[in-house]
Design a protein around this motif. Structure first.
Motif, PDB file in Angstrom:
ATOM      1  N   ASP A  34       0.801  -1.239   0.000  1.00  0.00           N
ATOM      2  CA  ASP A  34       0.000   0.000   0.000  1.00  0.00           C
ATOM      3  C   ASP A  34       0.833   1.288   0.000  1.00  0.00           C
ATOM      4  O   ASP A  34       0.297   2.367   0.229  1.00  0.00           O
ATOM      5  CB  ASP A  34      -0.994   0.035   1.176  1.00  0.00           C
ATOM      6  CG  ASP A  34      -2.012  -1.091   1.084  1.00  0.00           C
ATOM      7  OD1 ASP A  34      -2.347  -1.493  -0.054  1.00  0.00           O
ATOM      8  OD2 ASP A  34      -2.460  -1.575   2.134  1.00  0.00           O
ATOM      9  N   LYS A 127      -5.233  -4.733  -5.081  1.00  0.00           N
ATOM     10  CA  LYS A 127      -6.568  -4.146  -5.218  1.00  0.00           C
ATOM     11  C   LYS A 127      -6.836  -3.838  -6.690  1.00  0.00           C
ATOM     12  O   LYS A 127      -5.980  -3.291  -7.383  1.00  0.00           O
ATOM     13  CB  LYS A 127      -6.667  -2.863  -4.401  1.00  0.00           C
ATOM     14  CG  LYS A 127      -6.566  -3.099  -2.908  1.00  0.00           C
ATOM     15  CD  LYS A 127      -6.952  -1.846  -2.143  1.00  0.00           C
ATOM     16  CE  LYS A 127      -6.767  -2.024  -0.659  1.00  0.00           C
ATOM     17  NZ  LYS A 127      -5.415  -1.667  -0.212  1.00  0.00           N
ATOM     18  N   TYR A 249      -4.256   1.422  -8.930  1.00  0.00           N
ATOM     19  CA  TYR A 249      -4.795   0.063  -8.771  1.00  0.00           C
ATOM     20  C   TYR A 249      -4.545  -0.721 -10.045  1.00  0.00           C
ATOM     21  O   TYR A 249      -4.334  -0.137 -11.113  1.00  0.00           O
ATOM     22  CB  TYR A 249      -6.321   0.117  -8.550  1.00  0.00           C
ATOM     23  CG  TYR A 249      -6.739   0.919  -7.348  1.00  0.00           C
ATOM     24  CD1 TYR A 249      -6.689   0.370  -6.075  1.00  0.00           C
ATOM     25  CD2 TYR A 249      -7.164   2.237  -7.498  1.00  0.00           C
ATOM     26  CE1 TYR A 249      -7.060   1.109  -4.970  1.00  0.00           C
ATOM     27  CE2 TYR A 249      -7.541   2.985  -6.397  1.00  0.00           C
ATOM     28  CZ  TYR A 249      -7.480   2.425  -5.131  1.00  0.00           C
ATOM     29  OH  TYR A 249      -7.848   3.163  -4.040  1.00  0.00           O
ATOM     30  N   ILE A 281     -13.557  -0.533  -5.848  1.00  0.00           N
ATOM     31  CA  ILE A 281     -12.231  -1.064  -5.533  1.00  0.00           C
ATOM     32  C   ILE A 281     -12.444  -2.387  -4.810  1.00  0.00           C
ATOM     33  O   ILE A 281     -13.155  -2.455  -3.805  1.00  0.00           O
ATOM     34  CB  ILE A 281     -11.444  -0.089  -4.623  1.00  0.00           C
ATOM     35  CG1 ILE A 281     -11.373   1.314  -5.263  1.00  0.00           C
ATOM     36  CG2 ILE A 281     -10.049  -0.636  -4.331  1.00  0.00           C
ATOM     37  CD1 ILE A 281     -10.712   1.377  -6.622  1.00  0.00           C
ATOM     38  N   SER A 283     -10.590  -6.129  -3.478  1.00  0.00           N
ATOM     39  CA  SER A 283      -9.311  -6.816  -3.268  1.00  0.00           C
ATOM     40  C   SER A 283      -9.276  -8.066  -4.146  1.00  0.00           C
ATOM     41  O   SER A 283     -10.302  -8.718  -4.373  1.00  0.00           O
ATOM     42  CB  SER A 283      -9.111  -7.151  -1.795  1.00  0.00           C
ATOM     43  OG  SER A 283      -9.692  -8.379  -1.501  1.00  0.00           O
TER      44      SER A 283
END
Ligand SMILES: [Zn+2]
Length: 305
Positions: A34, A127, A249, A281, A283
Protein backbone atom coordinates in the motif's frame (compact mmCIF):
# COMPACT_ATOMS: atom_id res chain seq x y z
CA UNK A 1 -0.99 -12.15 -9.33
CA UNK A 2 -3.25 -11.95 -6.27
CA UNK A 3 -0.73 -10.36 -3.93
CA UNK A 4 1.01 -7.01 -4.05
CA UNK A 5 4.60 -6.94 -5.21
CA UNK A 6 7.70 -4.88 -4.66
CA UNK A 7 11.30 -5.27 -5.84
CA UNK A 8 13.49 -7.87 -4.11
CA UNK A 9 16.33 -5.42 -3.30
CA UNK A 10 17.42 -1.88 -3.98
CA UNK A 11 18.93 -0.98 -7.33
CA UNK A 12 20.50 2.10 -8.96
CA UNK A 13 19.74 3.33 -12.49
CA UNK A 14 21.59 6.12 -14.31
CA UNK A 15 20.69 7.78 -17.60
CA UNK A 16 19.80 11.11 -19.15
CA UNK A 17 16.49 12.96 -19.23
CA UNK A 18 15.13 13.29 -22.78
CA UNK A 19 13.76 16.78 -22.15
CA UNK A 20 16.31 18.21 -19.69
CA UNK A 21 19.34 16.53 -21.29
CA UNK A 22 20.74 16.11 -17.77
CA UNK A 23 22.30 13.00 -16.27
CA UNK A 24 20.06 11.54 -13.57
CA UNK A 25 20.57 8.78 -11.02
CA UNK A 26 17.60 6.96 -9.51
CA UNK A 27 17.84 4.73 -6.46
CA UNK A 28 14.92 2.29 -6.26
CA UNK A 29 14.05 0.68 -2.92
CA UNK A 30 11.62 -2.10 -1.97
CA UNK A 31 8.52 -0.73 -0.21
CA UNK A 32 5.76 -2.09 2.02
CA UNK A 33 2.27 -2.98 0.80
CA UNK A 34 0.00 0.00 0.00
CA UNK A 35 2.98 2.38 -0.42
CA UNK A 36 2.37 2.75 -4.14
CA UNK A 37 5.10 4.39 -6.20
CA UNK A 38 6.72 7.32 -4.41
CA UNK A 39 9.44 9.69 -5.59
CA UNK A 40 11.75 11.99 -3.68
CA UNK A 41 14.03 14.66 -5.20
CA UNK A 42 17.27 14.15 -3.26
CA UNK A 43 18.94 17.05 -5.08
CA UNK A 44 16.54 19.42 -3.29
CA UNK A 45 16.98 20.13 0.41
CA UNK A 46 14.10 18.99 2.66
CA UNK A 47 12.06 17.67 -0.26
CA UNK A 48 9.11 15.39 0.50
CA UNK A 49 8.10 11.96 -0.67
CA UNK A 50 5.60 12.38 -3.49
CA UNK A 51 3.12 9.65 -4.35
CA UNK A 52 2.62 9.18 -8.08
CA UNK A 53 -1.12 9.45 -8.59
CA UNK A 54 -3.44 10.80 -11.25
CA UNK A 55 -4.34 13.88 -9.21
CA UNK A 56 -0.66 14.84 -8.77
CA UNK A 57 -0.16 15.13 -12.54
CA UNK A 58 0.73 18.65 -13.65
CA UNK A 59 1.80 19.59 -17.17
CA UNK A 60 1.30 16.92 -19.81
CA UNK A 61 3.09 18.40 -22.80
CA UNK A 62 5.11 15.64 -24.50
CA UNK A 63 5.45 13.79 -21.19
CA UNK A 64 3.66 13.09 -17.91
CA UNK A 65 4.84 15.23 -15.01
CA UNK A 66 4.00 14.76 -11.36
CA UNK A 67 4.18 17.38 -8.64
CA UNK A 68 4.47 21.11 -8.97
CA UNK A 69 6.98 23.88 -8.35
CA UNK A 70 10.59 22.90 -7.85
CA UNK A 71 9.78 19.34 -6.75
CA UNK A 72 8.37 18.42 -10.16
CA UNK A 73 9.44 15.15 -11.80
CA UNK A 74 9.08 14.84 -15.58
CA UNK A 75 8.66 11.83 -17.83
CA UNK A 76 7.46 9.30 -15.26
CA UNK A 77 5.26 7.41 -17.75
CA UNK A 78 7.64 4.77 -19.13
CA UNK A 79 8.93 3.68 -15.71
CA UNK A 80 5.38 3.56 -14.30
CA UNK A 81 4.25 1.59 -17.34
CA UNK A 82 6.93 -1.03 -16.67
CA UNK A 83 5.97 -1.26 -12.99
CA UNK A 84 2.37 -1.95 -14.03
CA UNK A 85 3.52 -4.33 -16.76
CA UNK A 86 5.53 -6.42 -14.30
CA UNK A 87 2.83 -6.26 -11.61
CA UNK A 88 4.97 -4.13 -9.24
CA UNK A 89 2.78 -2.05 -6.91
CA UNK A 90 5.18 -0.62 -4.34
CA UNK A 91 8.54 1.12 -4.87
CA UNK A 92 10.26 4.13 -3.32
CA UNK A 93 12.52 6.09 -5.65
CA UNK A 94 15.14 8.67 -4.76
CA UNK A 95 16.03 10.75 -7.80
CA UNK A 96 18.76 13.41 -8.06
CA UNK A 97 17.25 15.42 -10.90
CA UNK A 98 14.00 16.65 -12.43
CA UNK A 99 13.34 13.79 -14.85
CA UNK A 100 13.24 10.00 -15.02
CA UNK A 101 16.00 8.81 -17.40
CA UNK A 102 14.77 8.02 -20.90
CA UNK A 103 17.07 4.97 -21.38
CA UNK A 104 16.46 3.73 -24.96
CA UNK A 105 13.07 5.48 -25.26
CA UNK A 106 11.13 2.31 -24.44
CA UNK A 107 10.52 0.26 -21.30
CA UNK A 108 12.99 -2.49 -22.28
CA UNK A 109 15.89 -1.33 -20.09
CA UNK A 110 13.66 -1.05 -17.02
CA UNK A 111 12.18 -4.51 -17.69
CA UNK A 112 15.69 -5.99 -17.96
CA UNK A 113 16.88 -4.23 -14.83
CA UNK A 114 13.84 -5.17 -12.71
CA UNK A 115 13.89 -8.79 -13.85
CA UNK A 116 17.55 -8.94 -12.83
CA UNK A 117 16.73 -7.28 -9.49
CA UNK A 118 13.89 -9.72 -8.84
CA UNK A 119 10.43 -9.21 -7.41
CA UNK A 120 9.10 -9.90 -3.94
CA UNK A 121 5.53 -10.92 -3.19
CA UNK A 122 4.05 -9.10 -0.18
CA UNK A 123 1.57 -10.56 2.26
CA UNK A 124 -1.30 -8.31 1.20
CA UNK A 125 -3.89 -8.66 -1.54
CA UNK A 126 -3.69 -6.54 -4.69
CA UNK A 127 -6.57 -4.15 -5.22
CA UNK A 128 -8.45 -3.94 -8.49
CA UNK A 129 -10.32 -0.95 -9.80
CA UNK A 130 -13.31 -2.61 -11.43
CA UNK A 131 -15.03 -0.36 -13.97
CA UNK A 132 -18.83 -0.39 -13.64
CA UNK A 133 -19.94 2.29 -16.11
CA UNK A 134 -18.74 3.58 -19.45
CA UNK A 135 -17.13 7.03 -19.37
CA UNK A 136 -15.73 9.18 -22.17
CA UNK A 137 -13.47 12.22 -22.36
CA UNK A 138 -12.70 14.37 -25.40
CA UNK A 139 -10.15 17.04 -26.22
CA UNK A 140 -10.30 18.61 -29.68
CA UNK A 141 -10.45 15.62 -32.06
CA UNK A 142 -8.91 13.20 -29.54
CA UNK A 143 -10.90 10.99 -27.18
CA UNK A 144 -10.70 8.10 -24.73
CA UNK A 145 -13.29 5.81 -23.18
CA UNK A 146 -13.27 3.29 -20.37
CA UNK A 147 -15.92 0.61 -19.91
CA UNK A 148 -16.56 -2.60 -17.96
CA UNK A 149 -14.38 -5.57 -18.95
CA UNK A 150 -13.02 -8.50 -16.89
CA UNK A 151 -9.36 -7.57 -17.39
CA UNK A 152 -7.30 -4.63 -18.64
CA UNK A 153 -7.62 -4.31 -22.37
CA UNK A 154 -6.50 -1.28 -24.39
CA UNK A 155 -7.42 -0.56 -27.99
CA UNK A 156 -5.74 2.50 -29.45
CA UNK A 157 -5.77 4.28 -32.79
CA UNK A 158 -3.28 6.93 -33.92
CA UNK A 159 -3.40 8.96 -37.12
CA UNK A 160 -0.37 10.82 -38.48
CA UNK A 161 0.07 12.36 -41.91
CA UNK A 162 3.35 10.50 -42.34
CA UNK A 163 3.89 7.62 -44.79
CA UNK A 164 5.59 5.42 -42.15
CA UNK A 165 2.77 5.83 -39.61
CA UNK A 166 -0.54 6.78 -41.29
CA UNK A 167 -3.35 5.15 -39.30
CA UNK A 168 -2.39 2.44 -36.84
CA UNK A 169 -4.69 0.44 -34.57
CA UNK A 170 -3.72 -2.12 -31.96
CA UNK A 171 -5.59 -4.04 -29.28
CA UNK A 172 -3.62 -5.17 -26.27
CA UNK A 173 -4.96 -7.63 -23.70
CA UNK A 174 -2.96 -7.28 -20.54
CA UNK A 175 -0.79 -9.97 -19.04
CA UNK A 176 2.80 -9.54 -17.88
CA UNK A 177 4.02 -11.81 -20.68
CA UNK A 178 2.05 -9.89 -23.32
CA UNK A 179 3.37 -6.61 -21.93
CA UNK A 180 7.00 -7.70 -22.13
CA UNK A 181 6.65 -9.21 -25.61
CA UNK A 182 4.29 -6.80 -27.35
CA UNK A 183 4.69 -3.43 -25.65
CA UNK A 184 7.82 -2.93 -23.52
CA UNK A 185 10.31 -2.61 -26.41
CA UNK A 186 8.36 0.02 -28.37
CA UNK A 187 10.20 3.36 -28.41
CA UNK A 188 8.96 6.91 -28.23
CA UNK A 189 9.04 8.83 -31.50
CA UNK A 190 9.26 12.33 -32.89
CA UNK A 191 9.44 14.28 -36.15
CA UNK A 192 12.72 15.85 -37.27
CA UNK A 193 10.77 18.97 -38.40
CA UNK A 194 9.53 19.50 -34.80
CA UNK A 195 13.00 19.28 -33.22
CA UNK A 196 13.80 23.02 -33.39
CA UNK A 197 10.37 24.02 -32.07
CA UNK A 198 10.58 21.54 -29.16
CA UNK A 199 14.16 22.62 -28.32
CA UNK A 200 13.04 26.26 -28.25
CA UNK A 201 10.41 25.22 -25.68
CA UNK A 202 13.17 23.67 -23.57
CA UNK A 203 12.10 20.12 -24.46
CA UNK A 204 14.03 17.14 -25.91
CA UNK A 205 17.46 18.59 -25.09
CA UNK A 206 18.61 15.01 -24.46
CA UNK A 207 16.81 13.49 -27.45
CA UNK A 208 18.86 11.46 -29.93
CA UNK A 209 18.68 8.45 -32.21
CA UNK A 210 19.71 6.38 -29.16
CA UNK A 211 16.49 7.14 -27.29
CA UNK A 212 13.76 7.85 -29.86
CA UNK A 213 12.55 6.91 -33.30
CA UNK A 214 13.12 10.00 -35.43
CA UNK A 215 11.20 10.55 -38.67
CA UNK A 216 12.05 12.92 -41.50
CA UNK A 217 9.34 13.77 -44.04
CA UNK A 218 9.39 10.30 -45.60
CA UNK A 219 11.35 7.80 -43.55
CA UNK A 220 12.66 6.59 -40.23
CA UNK A 221 16.07 8.23 -39.74
CA UNK A 222 17.45 5.65 -37.26
CA UNK A 223 19.84 3.37 -39.16
CA UNK A 224 18.59 0.25 -37.34
CA UNK A 225 14.99 0.94 -38.46
CA UNK A 226 11.93 -0.09 -36.44
CA UNK A 227 11.61 -2.85 -33.83
CA UNK A 228 8.03 -3.56 -34.96
CA UNK A 229 6.35 -2.40 -38.15
CA UNK A 230 3.71 -0.74 -35.93
CA UNK A 231 6.10 0.33 -33.15
CA UNK A 232 4.35 3.74 -32.94
CA UNK A 233 0.96 2.44 -31.80
CA UNK A 234 2.62 -0.03 -29.45
CA UNK A 235 4.44 2.88 -27.80
CA UNK A 236 1.12 4.74 -27.49
CA UNK A 237 -0.18 1.77 -25.50
CA UNK A 238 3.00 1.74 -23.36
CA UNK A 239 2.32 5.41 -22.54
CA UNK A 240 -1.37 4.75 -21.87
CA UNK A 241 -0.55 1.98 -19.37
CA UNK A 242 1.88 4.28 -17.54
CA UNK A 243 -0.65 7.10 -17.42
CA UNK A 244 -3.62 5.01 -16.23
CA UNK A 245 -1.42 3.19 -13.69
CA UNK A 246 -1.55 6.54 -11.86
CA UNK A 247 -5.05 5.48 -10.73
CA UNK A 248 -3.09 3.41 -8.20
CA UNK A 249 -4.80 0.06 -8.77
CA UNK A 250 -4.76 -2.84 -11.15
CA UNK A 251 -7.53 -2.13 -13.64
CA UNK A 252 -10.38 -4.36 -14.75
CA UNK A 253 -11.80 -2.43 -17.69
CA UNK A 254 -11.46 -1.80 -21.39
CA UNK A 255 -9.87 1.47 -22.53
CA UNK A 256 -10.33 2.71 -26.08
CA UNK A 257 -8.38 5.73 -27.30
CA UNK A 258 -8.29 7.78 -30.51
CA UNK A 259 -5.31 10.09 -31.21
CA UNK A 260 -4.88 10.37 -27.45
CA UNK A 261 -1.91 11.79 -25.57
CA UNK A 262 -0.89 12.18 -21.94
CA UNK A 263 -3.45 14.94 -21.35
CA UNK A 264 -6.39 12.82 -22.55
CA UNK A 265 -5.20 9.84 -20.49
CA UNK A 266 -5.06 12.03 -17.39
CA UNK A 267 -8.50 13.53 -18.15
CA UNK A 268 -9.88 9.98 -18.30
CA UNK A 269 -8.35 9.11 -14.91
CA UNK A 270 -9.73 12.27 -13.35
CA UNK A 271 -13.21 11.73 -14.81
CA UNK A 272 -13.27 8.21 -13.39
CA UNK A 273 -12.18 9.42 -9.94
CA UNK A 274 -14.87 12.13 -10.05
CA UNK A 275 -17.55 9.49 -10.66
CA UNK A 276 -17.49 7.05 -7.74
CA UNK A 277 -20.51 5.16 -9.10
CA UNK A 278 -18.48 4.29 -12.22
CA UNK A 279 -16.08 1.97 -10.40
CA UNK A 280 -15.45 -0.06 -7.27
CA UNK A 281 -12.23 -1.06 -5.53
CA UNK A 282 -12.08 -4.78 -4.85
CA UNK A 283 -9.31 -6.82 -3.27
CA UNK A 284 -7.98 -9.47 -5.63
CA UNK A 285 -8.46 -12.27 -3.11
CA UNK A 286 -12.12 -11.42 -2.44
CA UNK A 287 -12.67 -10.97 -6.17
CA UNK A 288 -11.29 -14.45 -6.70
CA UNK A 289 -13.70 -15.98 -4.13
CA UNK A 290 -16.66 -14.10 -5.54
CA UNK A 291 -15.84 -15.07 -9.10
CA UNK A 292 -14.99 -18.64 -8.16
CA UNK A 293 -18.51 -19.10 -6.83
CA UNK A 294 -20.17 -17.85 -9.98
CA UNK A 295 -18.12 -18.35 -13.14
CA UNK A 296 -14.57 -18.71 -14.44
CA UNK A 297 -11.82 -16.46 -13.16
CA UNK A 298 -11.28 -13.32 -15.21
CA UNK A 299 -7.91 -13.25 -16.93
CA UNK A 300 -6.81 -10.30 -14.86
CA UNK A 301 -6.49 -12.39 -11.73
CA UNK A 302 -5.96 -15.89 -13.09
CA UNK A 303 -2.56 -15.34 -14.66
CA UNK A 304 0.28 -16.87 -12.70
CA UNK A 305 3.84 -15.64 -12.94
ZN1 LIG B 1 6.22 7.65 -24.26
Amino acid sequence: MLYQRTIAKDVIVTGIGIHSGKKVTMHLYPAEADTGVQFKRVDIKNSNWMKADALSVGATENNTTIGSGIETIYTVEHLLSVFYGLGINNVKIEIDGPEVPIMDGSGASFVFLLKETGLKILNKSKKFLVVLEKLRVEFEDKWAEIEPHPNLSIESTIVFAHPKIKKQNFRFDFSCENYIEQISRARTFGMLKDVDMLKRKGLIKGGSLDNAIVLDDYNVVNPEGLRFENEFIRHKILDTIGDVSLLGYDIAGKITTYKSGHNVHNLLCRKLLENPSAYEIVSATSLQEEVHNSFALPQAISISH
